[in-house]
Design an enzyme around this catalytic site. Structure first.
Site, mmCIF file in Angstrom:
data_model
loop_
_atom_site.group_PDB
_atom_site.id
_atom_site.type_symbol
_atom_site.label_atom_id
_atom_site.label_comp_id
_atom_site.label_asym_id
_atom_site.label_seq_id
_atom_site.Cartn_x
_atom_site.Cartn_y
_atom_site.Cartn_z
ATOM 1 N N HIS A 204 29.833 33.709 39.804
ATOM 2 C CA HIS A 204 30.663 34.865 39.512
ATOM 3 C C HIS A 204 30.949 34.903 38.020
ATOM 4 C CE1 HIS A 204 33.235 38.127 40.618
ATOM 5 N NE2 HIS A 204 34.330 37.552 40.155
ATOM 6 N N CYS B 139 29.192 41.490 39.477
ATOM 7 C CA CYS B 139 30.222 40.901 38.637
ATOM 8 C C CYS B 139 29.834 40.818 37.173
ATOM 9 C CB CYS B 139 30.594 39.532 39.160
ATOM 10 S SG CYS B 139 29.186 38.432 39.351
ATOM 11 N N ASP C 67 39.906 40.220 36.924
ATOM 12 C CA ASP C 67 38.586 40.302 37.541
ATOM 13 C C ASP C 67 38.267 41.745 37.860
ATOM 14 O OD1 ASP C 67 36.251 40.032 38.825
ATOM 15 O OD2 ASP C 67 36.966 38.599 40.315
#
Lengths: 305, 674
Positions: B451, B407, B467
């Protein structure tokens, strides 16, 4: 009157050395019209005490030695057939004296014991259907030997209860014993004792004692004591009303001897061990001998005020 | 052992047991030499007990003390501070037990022991630790009781049973105090022990940091929702945003703390939930976008995160309301846009060029963002926790060479490209998802749920979250980290025995979730019961009143309780009604001050005589009072309290106030026994 009582005490103390408290208690017991049980070893002066008391108080004295073959008739007396008159004539037994010393009472059989104890309680004896009054005053001093118990008949609780007090004379103090050893034979002093009271005076005093004042506060203390014996777990059983009456009577006599016309808690405490000691048993040991520890507990823990 | 002041054997035995129990919870963070010291001292002490050894002399004691201090200095670098303090405390506890000889010493050791028990809470305040601490407390209590027992008593278990019974009896009081005792703020700030400083998000981020976090199964927080829990892929827990990029690390804008919160509009249905947060030693709180909370000393920052004035140093419970569809900063100031466009002066030329090219292709920001996302989706990008090392131009290397990362790589690269294309964007760091616990209807979020994602700004629409990881590894977002790493087998590879690795075992998983639920309850109901919750609860019981009235009424209730207790203890209704008795009590009290105490079975006359002996100077006055009392009480005299009072006054004047008590005590001691 009290001066004469104190003179009596002094006289007895001349004969029985170093035993002032016991002599005083014995006199208090007599004044309260109770009977006395002395538990002690032979030779501690039991007979001397009773004899001396009889002399100074001007009482007639008889001694009965209790043995296992003693019969009630030996105590109470028997009717004897007289040939001349062809009639039975009653020969009074030794119980018909004003002060009776019943020596080693636990040696006799229960039957003979109860003859004496009945006479003590009733103040009269019934022989062959005729009731005969015992002399007035009538005072029994019984003795027991606590050590040699073989072949004895221990007094049951109900009969112990008939005695107002139980005393133990104990060994004399060293000084007293020295005086005893240095001086004359004490027995020989006895005949020299002069009666210091007569019957009338003694009756008067015995009538005075119940008039000694016991205030509400004091009665409350007696009740607290009695109640403690009935409610606390360490007592096998509590004191009977007869015992509380006896306690109060003895305390009155003690206060009277002390020259007061009212009772204070200290009087009760002074007579408590000898009045209730033989009436109490520990729960842990109900057949045991003494309530001495229980009495000490009562003296210590029951609020006096 | 029969020496007065000697420590009874039972007490010593329990003290030795207590020492073991007290030190056990500290084992995890104590330096090794302390254990050596402990074993040595305990062995010595036992030898003393068995009379095989003597007490240490002054030189040895001084040496041990100095040695312990030097040891702490070496192993902790300082003699002050919490870490060093606790080690010093334990060293003192160990050494004091060795040199303990008298009851007084034993008392010191016992109270020191209680203190050490409390200090263990600084390192671990979980339910197990709290339950465990009952053991050393019982042992210490047993030692305390044993101190009062005779030296020959030999029933240690009976003493422990008594101690446990006492502890049990204290439970209602404990509950009462727990509920009602006001939570005072700390008078000074206590830095937490360093062992406790847990891993978590930091003020700045390089991709490796997040990979580090992913190896930790430590708990970050738990969230209980009112009503249904939103689906996994909507749970984006914001912690903070990174706006500055220096080519390697992302960090916060330097003055982000000072900026006012920009405008935002509430839209849609709000979500209400409460969060129990583990200590993080950071000031920011976790919440879904866009969050408001009633927690005091907390405010919404310029990037819509929640931040407290002080770092979270202990478990914190707070209520949050979030509007997930809110419109954020539709009209941004030029300042905030400039910060969201910042790029390093040089480096990563290929990424910059790609951004510029994208801008030419897609004039609309939305299309451009979509293009970047679909690029990640179409091209062979991979999700891994073991990315290859990146070179100096880390963004370029990642986007065009390795194409493998997680991420933080994706978020950082995307923000870089967006900024290069002229779209204001920033990296958001926080946690994503969490494990749903059906037993307690809450979500627990662990460190490996950390994250990073992206939000970009568009005129009129404000900040929008996207995202990029979702394009690469949708299972990471929908199912969690473990599913995303199924092929790689790198999930929690550093901790083979973590129960989290064995979720496929049904019963084990049930057990784990149930246990977690219990701990959650503990944290929410017990540790989380702080000032605000207390006020809320008490307001629920006693109506809407403010804190001051509540405090006053609590003080009032406490006073009432004490009053009742005093009534019960002193029983004024049992006060002597009889005036004579009462006056006699006063007489007693007067004499008791001079150490002449009456025994319950002692009559007035005997007591007065004893008192007169003890206080010969006042014998006359004492005798007068006692005689008057006796005359009134036993001789049938009238009750004349005035007369008694007069005698009492004479006596009081005659008595010095507590003078030469010791002498009176000596005398009365000599004459007390009849």
């Amino acid at each position: 009157m009290r001066i004469r009582l104190n003179a009596c005490l002094d006289a007895v103390n001349q004969v029985l050395l170093g035993k002032e408290p016991q002599v005083r208690l014995a006199l208090a017991c007599l004044l309260a019209r109770g009977h006395l049980l002395i538990e002690d070893l032979p030779g501690m002066g039991k007979t001397t005490l009773s004899h001396a008391l009889a002399r100074v108080l001007g009482l007639s004295f008889q001694r009965i030695q209790f043995t296992s073959d003693l019969l009630p008739g030996d105590i109470l007396g028997t009717s004897v057939f007289v040939k001349d008159s062809g009639q039975f004539v009653f020969h009074p037994g030794p119980i018909f004296a004003e002060l009776v010393l019943a020596d080693e009472i636990n040696r006799a059989t229960p039957k003979s014991q109860s003859a004496l104890l009945e006479a003590m309680e009733e103040g009269q004896v019934t022989i062959e259907g005729a009731t005969r009054a015992l002399p007035e005053p009538f005072f029994v001093i019984a003795t027991q030997n606590p050590v040699s118990q073989g072949g004895t008949f221990a007094l049951p609780e109900s009969q112990l209860d008939r005695f107002l007090m139980r005393l133990s004379l104990g060994y004399p103090a060293k000084a007293a014993e020295k005086a005893l050893l240095l001086g004359d034979s004490r027995r020989s002093l006895l005949p020299r004792l002069e009666p210091l009271l007569d019957h009338a005076a003694l009756a008067l005093i015995q009538a005075e004692v119940p008039k000694v004042r016991a205030s509400d506060a004091l009665i409350d203390y007696v009740l607290r004591l009695v109640d403690a014996t009935r409610s606390q777990p360490q007592f096998a059983w509590g004191l009977s009303p007869r015992a509380s009456l006896a306690l109060l009577a003895a305390a009155r006599a003690w206060a009277f001897l002390d020259g007061r016309d009212y009772v204070i808690p200290e009087d009760v405490q002074a007579v408590l061990p000898s009045v209730v000691g033989h009436r109490l048993r520990e729960r842990a040991d109900p057949t045991g001998h003494g309530g001495g520890a229980l009495v000490q507990w009562l003296l210590r823990e029951v609020p006096a005020l | 052992m029969s020496r007065p002041g000697a420590i009874p054997r039972i007490s010593l035995t329990w003290l030795l047991v207590a020492q073991v129990l007290v030190i056990i919870p500290h084992l995890g963070h104590l330096p090794l030499w302390i254990l050596g010291l402990w074993l040595g001292c305990a062995a010595w002490r036992i030898q003393i007990l068995r009379m095989h050894a003597g007490y240490p002399n002054a030189w040895i004691k001084a040496g041990l003390m100095l040695g312990a201090a030097v040891g702490v200095l070496f192993s902790r670098g300082s003699l002050i501070g919490l870490d060093a303090g606790v080690v010093l405390l334990i060293a003192a506890f160990i050494l004091k037990l060795l040199e303990m000889r008298t009851r007084r010493d034993a008392l010191v050791v016992i109270f020191l022991g209680f203190f050490v028990v409390v200090s263990a809470y600084l390192f671990d305040d979980s339910m197990l630790a709290a339950l465990y601490s009952l053991l050393p407390v019982t042992a210490l209590l047993a030692a305390l009781i044993g101190l009062q027992q005779s030296g020959v008593a030999a029933q240690p278990w009976a003493t422990a049973r008594l101690a446990a019974g006492l502890l049990l009896q204290a439970v209602p009081l404990m509950l009462l105090l727990f509920v009602f005792f006001p939570r005072l703020g700390p008078l000074w700030s206590l830095p937490l022990p360093s062992e406790r400083a847990v891993s978590g998000l930091a003020e700045s981020m390089a991709p490796a940091d997040i990979a580090e976090l992913s190896r930790s199964s430590g708990l970050a927080f738990r969230a209980s929702f009112e009503g249904e829990v939103p689906p996994h892929e909507q749970l984006y827990w914001r912690a903070l945003t990174f706006e500055r990029f220096d080519g390697r690390r992302w960090s916060q804008a330097s003055f982000a703390q000072l900026l006012p919160t920009p405008a935002w509009e509430k839209q849609g249905e709000p979500l209400r939930y409460s969060i129990v947060m583990q200590p993080s030693s950071q000031a920011w709180l976790f919440a879904l976008d866009v969050a408001e909370t009633g927690l005091e000393n907390t405010r919404q920052m310029s990037d819509y995160r929640l931040q407290r004035r002080r770092p979270v140093e202990r478990t914190l419970l707070y209520q949050v309301t979030s509007w997930p569809t809110a419109l954020r900063e539709p009209a941004a100031s030029s300042d905030s846009l400039r910060r969201a466009l910042q790029l390093p002066d040089d480096g990563d030329p290929r990424s910059r060029a790609w951004g510029a090219e994208l801008k030419r292709q897609y004039p609309q920001p939305e299309q451009l963002v979509q293009a970047v996302l679909s690029h990640f989706n179409r091209e062979p990008f991979g999700y891994t926790l073991r990315p290859p090392r990146l070179g100096l131009n880390s963004i370029d290397d990642f986007l065009f060479e390795s194409r493998n990362g997680f991420c933080a790589h994706y978020a950082g690269a995307m923000v870089f490209v967006l900024r290069a294309a002229g779209i204001p964007a920033r990296v958001v760091a926080g946690y994503q998802g969490g494990e749903y616990n059906p037993g307690g209807n809450y979500v627990q979020v662990r460190q490996f749920d950390a994250h990073a994602w992206v939000e970009y700004w568009q005129a009129g629409k404000g900040w929008v979250s996207v995202d990029p990881t979702f394009q690469v590894a949708p299972e990471r977002i929908e199912l969690g980290l473990e599913e995303a790493l199924v092929d790689e087998q790198s999930f929690l590879e550093g901790s083979p025995f973590s129960p989290l690795r064995y979720r496929q075992l049904g019963w084990l998983n049930q057990l784990r979730l149930g246990w977690d639920n219990l701990n959650h309850g503990w944290q929410r109901l017990v540790l989380g019961y702080q000032g605000a919750q207390q006020l809320q609860l008490l307001q629920g019981w006693f109506g809407r009143i403010d804190a001051r009235v509540l405090a006053l009424s609590l003080v009032g209730a406490g006073g009432l309780l004490l009053g009742l207790l005093a009534l019960w203890l002193f029983k004024p209704w049992q006060r002597e009604r009889d005036p004579q008795q009462r006056l006699f009590r006063r007489f007693e009290q007067l004499l008791a001050r001079h150490a002449v105490h009456r025994q319950p079975g002692e009559g007035a006359r005997a007591y007065a005589e004893r008192a007169a002996q003890a206080l010969p100077a006042q014998a006359q006055a004492i005798g007068n009072f006692a005689a008057a009392f006796e005359a009134q009480r036993y001789a049938g005299g009238e009750a004349r309290p005035a007369e008694l009072r007069a005698h009492l006054a004479v006596l009081r004047r005659a008595l010095p106030w507590r003078r030469v008590i010791w002498r009176a005590a000596l005398l009365s001691g000599a004459t007390r026994d009849p």
